[in-house]
Enzyme design. Structure first.
Site, mmCIF file in Angstrom:
data_model
loop_
_atom_site.group_PDB
_atom_site.id
_atom_site.type_symbol
_atom_site.label_atom_id
_atom_site.label_comp_id
_atom_site.label_asym_id
_atom_site.label_seq_id
_atom_site.Cartn_x
_atom_site.Cartn_y
_atom_site.Cartn_z
ATOM 1 N N ARG A 165 0.744 -1.254 0.091
ATOM 2 C CA ARG A 165 -0.072 0.039 0.048
ATOM 3 C C ARG A 165 0.982 1.215 -0.007
ATOM 4 N NH1 ARG A 165 -2.008 -3.422 3.932
ATOM 5 N NH2 ARG A 165 -3.894 -4.418 3.521
ATOM 6 N N LYS A 187 -1.749 -2.843 7.840
ATOM 7 C CA LYS A 187 -2.874 -2.401 8.955
ATOM 8 C C LYS A 187 -2.819 -2.969 10.067
ATOM 9 C CE LYS A 187 -6.205 -1.110 5.150
ATOM 10 N NZ LYS A 187 -7.451 -1.538 4.621
ATOM 11 N N HIS A 255 -2.488 2.578 -5.833
ATOM 12 C CA HIS A 255 -3.124 1.424 -5.498
ATOM 13 C C HIS A 255 -3.398 0.414 -6.534
ATOM 14 C CE1 HIS A 255 -4.571 -0.466 -1.680
ATOM 15 N NE2 HIS A 255 -5.727 -0.773 -2.326
ATOM 16 N N ARG A 258 -0.463 -1.893 -6.830
ATOM 17 C CA ARG A 258 -0.581 -3.123 -5.686
ATOM 18 C C ARG A 258 -1.530 -3.989 -6.657
ATOM 19 N NH1 ARG A 258 -0.951 -4.678 -0.278
ATOM 20 N NH2 ARG A 258 -3.378 -4.982 0.468
ATOM 21 N N HIS A 281 -3.481 -9.274 3.547
ATOM 22 C CA HIS A 281 -4.821 -9.282 4.101
ATOM 23 C C HIS A 281 -5.314 -10.370 5.326
ATOM 24 C CE1 HIS A 281 -6.083 -8.357 -0.313
ATOM 25 N NE2 HIS A 281 -5.943 -7.308 0.342
ATOM 26 N N TYR A 290 -9.570 -11.501 -6.572
ATOM 27 C CA TYR A 290 -8.715 -11.590 -7.761
ATOM 28 C C TYR A 290 -8.689 -12.855 -8.806
ATOM 29 C CZ TYR A 290 -6.229 -7.670 -5.284
ATOM 30 O OH TYR A 290 -5.874 -6.321 -4.914
#
Length: 309
Positions: A165, A187, A255, A258, A281, A290
Site C-alpha cells: 500500500r 494495517k 493502489h 498493488r 490481507h 482476484y
C-alpha cells in the site's frame, strides 16, 4: 472537542469516547479505520439530533425503532452513499450498540433487525504488465531532479514489485530493509515479511545513493524536497502526470499498481494463500476477489479470440 459533542449529552459522549478507545486498544484498528468509525457514529448522532430535535441520550438509543434506522439509511442514500459504505456504517453502529449492551447501559436489538444493504462486489482495476512497467520507467522522463525521479520510481516499484500500500511504502525505514526481504508494518500494526526482487532492491538503492538527506535507521527513508517525510499526495500527483503521459485510465493509481501485483502473480500461477500473506490481507476472502478478476480477464480474451464467441 469531538464532532459528536454537540449532538449528544455528556453520558453518551463519554461512552462514544470509551468505545473508540476500546477499538483502538483491543482490536488494534488502524488510524484510518478508527477515523471512519468516528465519522460513522458522528453522522448517526447528528441525524438523531435533527430527527428528534434534541441531543442524543442513552434513553433515546434504548427506544429507537426500525423506522428510525430506515430513515437514517434513506437520508444517507439521498446524500449519495453507496451500498458498501452504508453497510460498513451499519456494521459500525451495531458494534457501538453491542459495546453499550456489554456495559449494561442499553438493550436494544433494533440494528440487528435491519437487513444490511447488499454490497456490489467491485473488482480491482489492474494495469497490464507493460502499462505497469512503463509507469515506473516514465517517471524518469517527467522529473528533472534525478534524486526525486529515483525516489518516485522506488516508491512505485514497491507498490508494483512488492504489493505494498502507498502508506506502507512511505513508512519504510532503513532498518526494515534486508538483503532479500522487507519488513512491512501493515494495517493494525501487523508485521509481515515481503520478498524484495532485484529490480525493486535496485530502485531503492539508487534512491538511497542519490538522496541528499540521510534519515536515521528508525526514520522513513522517503523524503520530500525539504527533508520531511514524503507525503502520499506527491506520489498521487505523480501518477496523475503518468496517466496523462501514457494515456492510462483514471483508475491508474498507486493502489492500482498493488492490484496489478496481485493480479499478475495469480495469472502466473501464484496461489491465493501466498498472495494473501504478501498483500497483508487478514482474510482470504479479501484476496479471493482476484480469482474473479482473473476469470473475467480470461473470459474477455476468449470472447475476443474464439471464432464462435
Amino acid at each position: 472537542m469531538s464532532d459528536f459533542a454537540f449532538a449528544t449529552d455528556e453520558t453518551t459522549r463519554a461512552q462514544i469516547t470509551n468505545w473508540l478507545n476500546a477499538l483502538m486498544s483491543m482490536r488494534r484498528l488502524s488510524k484510518p479505520t478508527l477515523e471512519a468509525y468516528q465519522r460513522d457514529i458522528t453522522q448517526f448522532m447528528a441525524f438523531l439530533t435533527s430527527h428528534f430535535g434534541q441531543p442524543v441520550t442513552l434513553e433515546m438509543l434504548q427506544n429507537l425503532h426500525t423506522r428510525d434506522i430506515r430513515s437514517f439509511m434513506a437520508m444517507r442514500r439521498q446524500k449519495g452513499i453507496g451500498p458498501r459504505s452504508l453497510a460498513r456504517q451499519i456494521s459500525a453502529l451495531k458494534n457501538f450498540f453491542t459495546f453499550l449492551e456489554r456495559q449494561n447501559l442499553i438493550n436494544n436489538q433494533v440494528l440487528h433487525l435491519i437487513k444490511a444493504p447488499k454490497k456490489t462486489a467491485s473488482l480491482p482495476k489492474a494495469l497490464t504488465i507493460n502499462e505497469a512497467k512503463n509507469t515506473i520507467a516514465m517517471t524518469n522522463d517527467l522529473e528533472a531532479r534525478p534524486w526525486v525521479a529515483a525516489r518516485d520510481m522506488a516508491v512505485l516499484s514497491l507498490c508494483y514489485g512488492a504489493g505494498l500500500r502507498i502508506s506502507e511504502a512511505l513508512a519504510i525505514c532503513a532498518q526494515d530493509l534486508n538483503e532479500g526481504a522487507l519488513r512491512v508494518k501493515g494495517k493494525g500494526n501487523k508485521i509481515r515479511m515481503v520478498p524484495l526482487i532485484a529490480p525493486v532492491r535496485q530502485a531503492i538503492n539508487t534512491y538511497l545513493e542519490s538522496c541528499p538527506f540521510k534519515p536515521a535507521g528508525h526514520e522513513p527513508i522517503f523524503r520530500g524536497v525539504r527533508g520531511g517525510v514524503l507525503s502520499p499526495r506527491l506520489i498521487q500527483q505523480r501518477m496523475v502526470q503518468l496517466r496523462s503521459a501514457l494515456g492510462l485510465p483514471p483508475s491508474a493509481s498507486p493502489h492500482a499498481l498493488r492490484h496489478s501485483f496481485a493480479t499478475h502473480l495469480l495469472g502466473n500461477g501464484g496461489d491465493l494463500r501466498t498472495i494473501q500473506e504478501l498483500l497483508g490481507h487478514a482474510s482470504l476472502s479479501s484476496t479471493q476477489i482476484y480469482t474473479r478478476m482473473d476469470s473475467e480477464h480470461l473470459l474477455n480474451a476468449f470472447q475476443k479470440a474464439h471464432p464462435r464467441a
